[in-house]
Design a protein around this motif. Structure first.
Motif, short mmCIF file in Angstrom:
data_model
loop_
_atom_site.label_atom_id
_atom_site.label_comp_id
_atom_site.label_asym_id
_atom_site.label_seq_id
_atom_site.Cartn_x
_atom_site.Cartn_y
_atom_site.Cartn_z
N GLN A 171 15.45 15.65 25.33
CA GLN A 171 14.51 15.26 24.29
C GLN A 171 14.48 13.75 24.12
OE1 GLN A 171 15.68 17.42 20.80
NE2 GLN A 171 14.86 19.38 21.50
N GLN A 172 15.66 13.13 24.08
CA GLN A 172 15.72 11.68 23.95
C GLN A 172 15.07 10.99 25.15
OE1 GLN A 172 19.84 10.74 23.39
NE2 GLN A 172 19.87 11.31 21.24
N LYS A 173 15.27 11.57 26.33
CA LYS A 173 14.66 11.00 27.52
C LYS A 173 13.14 11.10 27.45
CE LYS A 173 14.68 11.39 32.56
NZ LYS A 173 15.23 12.14 33.71
N GLU A 174 12.61 12.26 27.01
CA GLU A 174 11.17 12.43 26.88
C GLU A 174 10.59 11.47 25.83
OE1 GLU A 174 10.61 16.52 26.00
OE2 GLU A 174 11.13 17.21 28.03
N GLN A 175 11.30 11.34 24.69
CA GLN A 175 10.84 10.42 23.66
C GLN A 175 10.82 8.98 24.17
OE1 GLN A 175 13.39 11.10 20.31
NE2 GLN A 175 12.47 13.07 19.78
N TYR A 176 11.84 8.62 24.89
CA TYR A 176 11.91 7.26 25.44
C TYR A 176 10.77 7.03 26.42
CZ TYR A 176 13.56 3.32 28.21
OH TYR A 176 13.65 2.14 28.88
N GLU A 181 5.58 4.62 27.62
CA GLU A 181 4.19 4.73 28.06
C GLU A 181 3.24 4.15 27.01
OE1 GLU A 181 1.28 5.58 30.76
OE2 GLU A 181 3.45 5.73 30.99
N GLN A 182 3.55 4.44 25.73
CA GLN A 182 2.73 3.90 24.65
C GLN A 182 2.78 2.37 24.63
OE1 GLN A 182 4.18 5.79 21.12
NE2 GLN A 182 3.18 7.75 21.54
#
Length: 237
Positions: A171-176, A181-182
């Motif tokens: 989850q932390q990896k996806e959020q990062y 990307e943003q």
């Protein structure tokens, strides 16, 4: 059969004998084999030797001898045989138990009743020991089951914890990656806006330069009386 061992005499393991005599455990086994080869008798539990104080003294004699080990072992065996023979003669010389029994039938009946009571008490004690042993086996079995259950629970808890950690890490990896990307998109938009501003600024500069150039040319073509007319004509264009 060893008759020189007292009922409550302490027994030693090979490791304890090695520490007591000051030799290695393999040396204890080696000395034991030499003694048995020459006729020495050990108390045994299956194939395992059980040592008593007299056995330790025999091993010390082997350790400290200056003669060949087999010769010393034979002397030790002879001493053991003499000791066993003396013990046997002492046992045989005890008075016959039957001669000490009372001749009076009533007294004999009382003696037999006492013996019967003692026998019954012994049997009851044996039954109690058997029951205690069964309970002990049940307790050990339960402890083993509890141990397996605890081990299984610990294993499951560890698996759940690892799964949770892995899930949080993902989850932390996806959020990062999402934030990255943003930020990348924001940076690209900002660069585009900066490029647009630069182009607009270049256009303004070109227009200003053109205006200044036309103004300078117009001033050079006319005299001072017609300056205002030239300026007005430039703004009309």
């Amino acid at each position: 059969m060893r008759r020189d061992i007292q009922p409550n005499e302490r027994a030693f393991s090979s490791k304890e004998v090695a520490e007591e005599v000051g030799i290695a455990t393999p040396t204890v086994r080696k000395y034991g084999q030499i003694l048995e080869r020459n006729g020495y008798e050990f108390l045994k539990d299956g194939d395992r030797r059980i040592f008593v104080q007299s056995d330790i003294e025999s091993l010390v004699a082997l350790r400290d001898t200056d003669k060949p080990l087999d010769d010393t072992a034979k002397d030790i065996v002879d001493q053991q045989q003499e000791r066993l023979k003396e013990t046997f003669e002492t046992d045989v010389s005890l008075p016959d138990t039957y001669e000490s029994l009372p001749q009076d039938p009533n007294q004999l009946r009382e003696v037999l009743m006492v013996l019967a009571n003692e026998l019954a008490a012994t049997r009851e004690m044996n039954l109690q020991l058997t029951s205690d042993m069964s309970e002990l086996k049940v307790t050990v079995s339960r402890l083993q089951q509890d141990h397996h259950a605890i081990s299984a629970n610990v294993g499951n808890a560890a698996q759940k914890t690892n799964a949770k950690i892995e899930r949080l890490t993902n989850q932390q990896k996806e959020q990062y990656e999402t934030l990255l990307e943003q930020e990348k998109e924001k940076s690209e938009r900002l660069q585009q806006e900066i490029q647009y501003l630069r182009e607009d600024q270049n256009k303004e500069w070109r227009h200003q330069n053109d205006f200044n150039k036309r103004l300078e040319e117009a001033i050079q073509r006319t005299n001072s009386k017609n300056v205002w007319e030239v300026l007005l004509s430039l703004f009309r264009k």
